[in-house]
Each structure stands twice: as C-alpha cells, then as structure tokens.
Design a protein around this motif. Structure first.
Motif, mmCIF file in Angstrom:
data_model
loop_
_atom_site.group_PDB
_atom_site.id
_atom_site.type_symbol
_atom_site.label_atom_id
_atom_site.label_comp_id
_atom_site.label_asym_id
_atom_site.label_seq_id
_atom_site.Cartn_x
_atom_site.Cartn_y
_atom_site.Cartn_z
ATOM 1 N N ILE A 73 0.865 -1.178 0.000
ATOM 2 C CA ILE A 73 0.000 0.000 0.000
ATOM 3 C C ILE A 73 0.897 1.222 0.000
ATOM 4 C CG2 ILE A 73 -1.650 1.336 1.360
ATOM 5 C CD1 ILE A 73 -2.808 -1.290 2.322
ATOM 6 N N THR A 74 0.593 2.161 -0.890
ATOM 7 C CA THR A 74 1.304 3.428 -0.919
ATOM 8 C C THR A 74 0.389 4.472 -0.305
ATOM 9 O OG1 THR A 74 2.446 2.763 -2.937
ATOM 10 C CG2 THR A 74 2.475 5.106 -2.389
ATOM 11 N N GLU A 82 5.624 10.039 1.977
ATOM 12 C CA GLU A 82 5.020 8.980 1.175
ATOM 13 C C GLU A 82 5.693 7.673 1.562
ATOM 14 O OE1 GLU A 82 4.704 7.582 -3.448
ATOM 15 O OE2 GLU A 82 4.533 9.743 -3.036
ATOM 16 N N GLU A 135 5.508 3.191 1.489
ATOM 17 C CA GLU A 135 4.963 1.941 0.976
ATOM 18 C C GLU A 135 5.003 0.954 2.134
ATOM 19 O OE1 GLU A 135 6.130 2.100 -3.751
ATOM 20 O OE2 GLU A 135 7.189 0.708 -2.442
ATOM 21 N N ILE A 156 -4.434 7.117 1.376
ATOM 22 C CA ILE A 156 -3.973 5.950 0.621
ATOM 23 C C ILE A 156 -3.962 6.331 -0.854
ATOM 24 C CG2 ILE A 156 -4.470 3.577 -0.057
ATOM 25 C CD1 ILE A 156 -5.629 3.150 2.754
ATOM 26 N N ILE A 157 -2.802 6.210 -1.479
ATOM 27 C CA ILE A 157 -2.629 6.560 -2.886
ATOM 28 C C ILE A 157 -2.940 5.355 -3.778
ATOM 29 C CG2 ILE A 157 -0.972 7.331 -4.619
ATOM 30 C CD1 ILE A 157 0.471 8.793 -2.268
ATOM 31 N N SER A 158 -2.400 4.210 -3.382
ATOM 32 C CA SER A 158 -2.677 2.994 -4.139
ATOM 33 C C SER A 158 -2.602 1.798 -3.198
ATOM 34 C CB SER A 158 -1.692 2.842 -5.296
ATOM 35 O OG SER A 158 -0.397 2.540 -4.805
ATOM 36 N N PRO A 159 -3.337 0.763 -3.478
ATOM 37 C CA PRO A 159 -4.228 0.568 -4.605
ATOM 38 C C PRO A 159 -5.515 1.380 -4.439
ATOM 39 C CG PRO A 159 -4.402 -1.308 -3.138
ATOM 40 C CD PRO A 159 -3.333 -0.399 -2.571
ATOM 41 N N GLU A 160 -6.228 1.489 -5.529
ATOM 42 C CA GLU A 160 -7.462 2.262 -5.512
ATOM 43 C C GLU A 160 -8.542 1.581 -4.678
ATOM 44 O OE1 GLU A 160 -10.296 3.761 -8.962
ATOM 45 O OE2 GLU A 160 -8.211 4.433 -9.195
ATOM 46 N N SER A 161 -8.554 0.263 -4.690
ATOM 47 C CA SER A 161 -9.506 -0.482 -3.847
ATOM 48 C C SER A 161 -8.717 -1.538 -3.083
ATOM 49 C CB SER A 161 -10.600 -1.119 -4.686
ATOM 50 O OG SER A 161 -10.061 -2.047 -5.597
#
Length: 185
Positions: free
Chosen positions: A22-23, A82, A84, A105-110
């Motif tokens: 997760i980013t 930022e 990870e 949370i930047i990524s993932p989107e879901s």
C-alpha cells in the motif's frame, strides 16, 4: 557511487515490500521550540518510519517552521511522507505508532480485506485503546493523589497562619495584662 546506492535502495524495496503493498501519504505535525529542533525531530521521525519493518519511505518533504499564533516562541512544522507498506495491517500499526494528522492511501485504488487482516487491525486497535485507557486511569489517579496532597498542604499552611495569628494575639494580650498589672502597683 550512484549505482551502489540504487542497488541498496532496490534491495531494500524488494526485501521490505510484497505484492499487497500500500502506498500512502502521511502528514505528521510537530510543535515545539526552537524551530531547528522541531525540524530535526521531524527528520528523526522520518528515519524511524523508514526503519520500520515492512515500511519504506518513498519520498518526504519537511515544510519550514512557522511561529504559532498567540503562542510567542512556539513553532510548528509538518512533514509529508510517502510510504509503501507491506499491507493494511502495517499501515494501521504505523498510524498508531506515529499518530499522523492525516493519512491518504494513494494505491491501490480499492482494497480487499480478509478476516485475518481485519482481525489483526482490530486487535491492534483494541490493544492501543487499552493502553491509552490504562494511561488515562493512571493519570486520573495521580491527579487525585496530587490534589489531595495539595489540599493537605494548603490546610497545614492555613493552620500555621492561624496558629501564628493566635500566638501574636496571645503576646499582645500578655503585654496588655502586664501593663494593667503594673498600673495597679
């Protein structure tokens, strides 16, 4: 040299990250004085975050310190970090450990959350809440003890003042009685 730094960085990324990474961006605020100290403190926090297991700092930016309005000599700054993380559980632990003012949370989107990970998050939350509750209870107890001690000290001071006043009154009466007695002679 640049290549060895890059290899070290990539090796760190590979050993610290997994496919469920997760980013996220964390905003961490610091308040204090002098301004150089709070900026250094924030740099230290960023280093500690980067040293956490299953966490890598991708990028960080520390904003200049500014004086807090209505609090002369107090300064505040914040850092945008930022990171990870291996998974949501790691991000949650990071959140409780460093208490950022904001997380995005930047990524993932879901995110897909299985019961094992949800249990880990909820157990971490429960453990932290119990610790905070314990600290709050201890502080309340200590506050009550200190208040009682202060009341006792205040009562002793008041009693000492009353005793001093009574002694001064007794001395004054004693000298008046002597004068009256001497007048009778």
């Amino acid at each position: 040299d640049f290549c060895s730094c890059l290899n070290t960085f990539l090796a760190k990324q590979n050993t610290k990250m997994s496919s469920d990474k997760i980013t996220a961006t964390l905003i961490i605020e610091v308040l204090g004085r002098p301004p150089e100290h709070i900026e250094e403190t924030l740099r230290d926090i960023i280093k500690k975050i980067d040293a956490e297991k299953d966490v890598a700092v991708v990028e960080s930016r520390i904003n200049p310190s500014v004086e807090v309005q209505n609090q002369k000599g107090m300064f505040t700054t914040f850092g945008e970090i930022e990171v990870e993380t291996k998974d949501l559980v790691t991000l949650t632990i990071l959140m409780f450990k460093y208490m950022p003012a904001h997380i995005e949370i930047i990524s993932p989107e879901s995110l897909k959350l299985n019961s094992f990970n949800l249990n880990a998050i909820l157990n971490e939350l429960t453990m932290r809440l119990h610790k905070y509750d314990e600290v709050a209870r201890i502080l309340q107890m200590e506050k009550s003890i200190l208040e009682n001690q202060l009341k006792g000290i205040y009562q002793r001071i008041q009693q000492a003042k009353e005793n001093k006043k009574a002694k001064e009154n007794d001395k004054g009466k004693g000298s008046e009685e002597k004068t009256a007695f001497e007048d009778d002679k």
